[in-house]
Design an enzyme around this catalytic site. Sequence first.
Site, mmCIF file in Angstrom:
data_model
loop_
_atom_site.group_PDB
_atom_site.id
_atom_site.type_symbol
_atom_site.label_atom_id
_atom_site.label_comp_id
_atom_site.label_asym_id
_atom_site.label_seq_id
_atom_site.Cartn_x
_atom_site.Cartn_y
_atom_site.Cartn_z
ATOM 1 N N GLU A 17 -3.802 7.921 4.673
ATOM 2 C CA GLU A 17 -4.737 9.302 5.216
ATOM 3 C C GLU A 17 -4.933 10.092 3.752
ATOM 4 O OE1 GLU A 17 -6.955 8.726 6.743
ATOM 5 O OE2 GLU A 17 -6.411 6.384 7.321
ATOM 6 N N LYS A 42 -6.059 7.830 -1.383
ATOM 7 C CA LYS A 42 -5.837 6.899 -1.857
ATOM 8 C C LYS A 42 -7.754 6.305 -2.353
ATOM 9 C CE LYS A 42 -3.421 4.272 -0.088
ATOM 10 N NZ LYS A 42 -3.307 5.303 0.969
ATOM 11 N N THR A 43 -8.486 6.279 -0.701
ATOM 12 C CA THR A 43 -9.328 5.635 -1.470
ATOM 13 C C THR A 43 -10.365 6.581 -1.829
ATOM 14 O OG1 THR A 43 -9.191 4.421 0.505
ATOM 15 C CG2 THR A 43 -11.700 4.513 0.047
ATOM 16 N N LYS A 93 -8.562 -5.052 -2.680
ATOM 17 C CA LYS A 93 -8.343 -3.848 -1.371
ATOM 18 C C LYS A 93 -7.679 -5.026 -0.813
ATOM 19 C CE LYS A 93 -6.871 -1.013 1.726
ATOM 20 N NZ LYS A 93 -6.650 0.014 1.411
ATOM 21 N N ASP A 97 -12.696 -0.160 2.418
ATOM 22 C CA ASP A 97 -12.676 0.485 1.575
ATOM 23 C C ASP A 97 -13.076 0.081 0.457
ATOM 24 O OD1 ASP A 97 -10.713 1.973 3.458
ATOM 25 O OD2 ASP A 97 -9.434 1.291 2.367
ATOM 26 N N GLU A 133 -5.572 -1.348 -4.325
ATOM 27 C CA GLU A 133 -5.857 0.119 -3.731
ATOM 28 C C GLU A 133 -4.795 -0.537 -3.210
ATOM 29 O OE1 GLU A 133 -7.266 3.053 -0.443
ATOM 30 O OE2 GLU A 133 -8.827 2.204 -1.361
ATOM 31 N N GLY A 134 -3.747 -0.244 -2.640
ATOM 32 C CA GLY A 134 -3.065 -1.331 -1.288
ATOM 33 C C GLY A 134 -2.973 -0.269 -0.433
ATOM 34 N N ALA A 135 -2.285 0.003 0.299
ATOM 35 C CA ALA A 135 -1.922 0.364 2.726
ATOM 36 C C ALA A 135 -0.848 0.922 2.626
ATOM 37 C CB ALA A 135 -2.603 -1.053 2.953
#
Length: 237
Positions: free
Chosen positions: A12, A15-16, A37, A50, A109-111
């Site tokens: 949060e 990133k997105t 993703k 995302d 894009e990672g988590a």
Amino acid sequence: MSVLMISGTNTEIGKTVTTAAIAAVALAAGRSVAVLKPAQTGVGMGEPGDVAEVTRLAGPVTGRELARFPEPLAPATAARRAGMTPVRPKEVAAAAEELAAEHDLVLVEGAGGLLVRLDGEGGTLADAAALLDAPVLVVAQPNLGTLNITQLTAEALTARGVRCAGVVIGSWPTQPDLAMRCNVAEFPEMAGAPLLGAVPRHAGSLPPATFRTEAAGWLSPELGGSWNAAEFGAALG
């Protein structure tokens, strides 16, 4: 760079929206863009994740998810609790290579943070980056405490032989406090890589047309934009 991995120092932190800004700038330059993703968590089937948010903000990208798990947890934990097969680094690398064969730029894009586990064997986004020999862009928060976690992230990349492409501040406020202003000058030393942008805190709430017009002003030339780190720092006093 045809494949760019995007990780964060936490969850949060933008990133997105940062991914969307990079995609928007690339699309505006006439490049074809894919957004991958590996594992979307905390979103139910049929709900926008995302990738959908990047598409909404940036425009027509090729979006792909490898797995979706319902609970808002680390991918490995979410997969285990759901009784589902986790995503492994080699699968992420294979999907990125497939997309790179047909697109000018692939954004992965990672988590959460860099070492969030994808599977029960401890595989991470960093492992996928190593398999691809792809650089990792670190999205960092601006506030007090960010320098420590940014340096730890950069050192984890170095230990795995993965290049840190740079740092983007993922949620820059309109009224930064003293720590935030000071951190701007410290990011390059802590990361051992340049500061490549600062995305406004509420950028994701802008109308898509405005987002696409303004995105280049948040990112440095290395990411296709016009943002200048020296000018940004000087304006902070």
